[in-house]
Design an enzyme around this catalytic site. Structure first.
Site: not given
Length: 552
Positions: A98, A154
């Site tokens: 991610c 993130h």
């Protein structure tokens, strides 16, 4: 650099009053979508700007096979239509996890040039995308764009300067962490390290939270942004869905469509993808309804490969999320836009996620600074007109921390490279891997006929790889990585190892700090967010003095 698509705006059609059909059966829902397009009428564009609206859709953990047009059993009529009437990116690469993919999208730079070479940014780490990097939204904002982010960040949040609204976004609504509950928006990183993770701007979004499934909630937020914004002004909307990352949660009505899938993980995952497809339909209709569509570029991209243990499928590619095999880094991606010169095509030009930065900034009539040292290329002509890619290679990564290959050595790397180091490089047709690339099985669709994914009888196990630390593949001829050619072509291996060495000389030190207990949400009102150091220190001192050993 390619010029902006000024003058190429083709007359297109706007949706004519078709409402959302959220609770209809899947067949009727799909039919309504196609019928809505059939009943559209020509209208002039409402946008007066030559700068296109940019809609970037990032989805989480969608496997290479998990879209209808790649042969999946999962029904994705919206994605299939958007891709079929746009350009399918069939040689498109991202990173295996991610944070790495998102950092490279935001900066146009490889991980080795931002210090984020290793793993992901953990919730408790005092780490984030380095603030000295000029981000994509900052560049677009300088070019006159209104910039909005909805969904998963993130990229770190330990201090205020790391937050999305400090990195170029006018507004932010979403989560800061990598995953969490789709309804409650709570996340536990470890026992005693739990907190709330839904934010509006830089504050917890308690008042905005109605316990709505995040795919629906983010879609509605994005639609509201489009409804409020003036389409005569260019907009950059970055919609980063939480779906289809674990935990496998989905409203029950979507499960009805997949009763025939016996594996519960795969069934839930398929339902989550269908819900995502429905969200894309509603976003597309909103773009038409509010006057953006005629002058819009939509990019759709997964952030990494699928995770088979959580229902995803990358078949026929090898490997999975978290690996440098093709199944971990070759992504579902397409561009949909009336501004494309050649629509309805498949683009096989080599592309990487870093390419979006220069491509979109140039389309937006922004400026690229020479001192930015971008690793991405402007690939608009390759996408729109089918021209060859300016990109000849991709550094998938060099991870100086992950050196766990026991048999790795300088000798195995011909004295050029220590093959204990995890690294992966693509040059032309060739792909080189060193170290431990990650879980390397091929997982065919019939695997999901078992009730438990742990039952791997149908997997094609790789036993002959044990002890190896160098692999070479001709990806053009062998995209499934079946035939290792490292022993047959040692001269090519040496050339690629030298190229790795050249890249490694440009790397900055890796940023991967240890856990900071001040990040615990209990010291921040139960919320994951920037550490308020003075208040946290006082709370820790109080805890130590009143509860001896409480923090051990």
């Amino acid at each position: 650099m390619h010029a902006s698509p000024r003058g190429r705006v083709s007359r297109f059609v706007l949706a004519g009053g078709v409402g959302k059909v959220l609770d209809a059966t899947y067949a009727r829902w799909a039919n309504n979508f196609h019928a809505s397009r059939a009943n559209e009428v020509d209208k002039p564009t409402t946008s007066s700007s030559s700068q296109p609206h940019i809609i970037f859709i990032m989805v989480d953990d969608q496997g290479f096979r998990d879209v209808g047009y790649h042969g999946s059993e999962i029904k994705t009529p919206t994605l299939d239509w958007l891709a079929a009437t746009g350009v399918k990116l069939e040689n498109y690469y991202v990173q295996p996890l991610c944070s790495p993919s998102r950092s490279q999208l935001m900066t146009g730079r490889y991980q080795i040039h931002t210090g984020l070479q290793h793993s992901i940014i953990r919730p408790t780490q005092p780490n984030c995308l380095p603030v000295e990097n000029i981000t994509l939204p900052q560049k677009l904002k300088s070019a006159g764009y209104s910039t909005h982010m909805v969904g998963k960040w993130h990229l770190g949040f330990y201090k205020r300067s790391c937050m999305p609204t400090q990195r170029g976004f006018d507004t932010f609504f979403g989560s800061l962490l990598g995953s969490g509950d789709y309804y409650s928006h709570y996340k536990c990183d470890s026992p005693g390290m739990c907190g709330y993770d839904l934010h509006e701007g830089e504050e917890a979004a308690w008042e905005q939270d109605r316990g709505i499934y995040s795919t629906h909630m983010y879609t509605q937020k994005a639609v509201n942004i489009l409804a409020r914004h003036n389409p005569k002004r260019p907009i950059f909307l970055y919609l980063a869905f939480q779906a289809v990352h674990s935990p496998l949660q989905v409203p029950s009505r979507y499960l009805e469509r997949y009763k025939s899938i016996p594996n519960l993980h795969r069934r839930k995952y398929a339902a989550m993808v269908s819900c995502l497809d429905e969200a894309m339909r509603n976003i597309t209709l909103a773009l038409k309804r509010y006057g953006y569509y005629n002058n819009m570029v939509m990019v759709y991209s997964s952030d990494n490969g699928g995770q088979p243990m959580a229902g995803g499928s990358n078949w026929p590619l090898r490997g999975s999320k978290g690996t440098y095999w093709e199944g971990g880094i070759r992504a579902v991606g397409f561009v949909h836009s009336p501004l494309l010169a050649k629509r309805g095509t498949r683009c096989k030009a080599l592309m990487h996620i870093t390419d979006w930065y220069p491509t979109l900034v140039t389309l937006a009539e922004g400026t690229l600074d020479e001192n930015q040292s971008l690793d991405g290329y402007d690939v608009w002509e390759s996408i729109s007109e089918g021209l060859p890619s300016p990109r000849q290679d991709i550094l998938h990564n060099i991870d100086p921390i992950y050196t766990k290959a026991k048999n790795g050595s300088w000798k195995a790397g011909y004295g050029i490279w220590n093959t204990a180091v995890q690294a992966a490089l693509r040059v032309g047709d060739w792909k080189l891997l060193t170290g431990i690339p990650g879980y390397s099985d091929w997982i065919p669709p019939q695997t999901f006929s078992n009730q438990l994914l742990a039952n791997r009888w149908h997997n094609e196990r790789v036993r002959w790889d044990r002890g190896k630390t160098v692999w070479l593949f001709n990806i053009t001829a062998d995209p499934f990585e079946r035939v290792d050619l490292s022993r047959r072509y040692p001269h090519i291996v040496k050339k690629m190892l030298l190229r790795l060495l050249q890249y490694d000389k440009t790397a900055v030190p890796c940023r991967y700090p240890p856990k900071d207990y001040r990040s615990n949400p209990q010291y921040n009102g139960g919320v994951w967010g920037p550490c308020k150091k003075k208040k946290v220190i006082k709370k820790i001192q109080y805890a130590v003095s009143h509860h001896d050993g409480a923090l051990k």
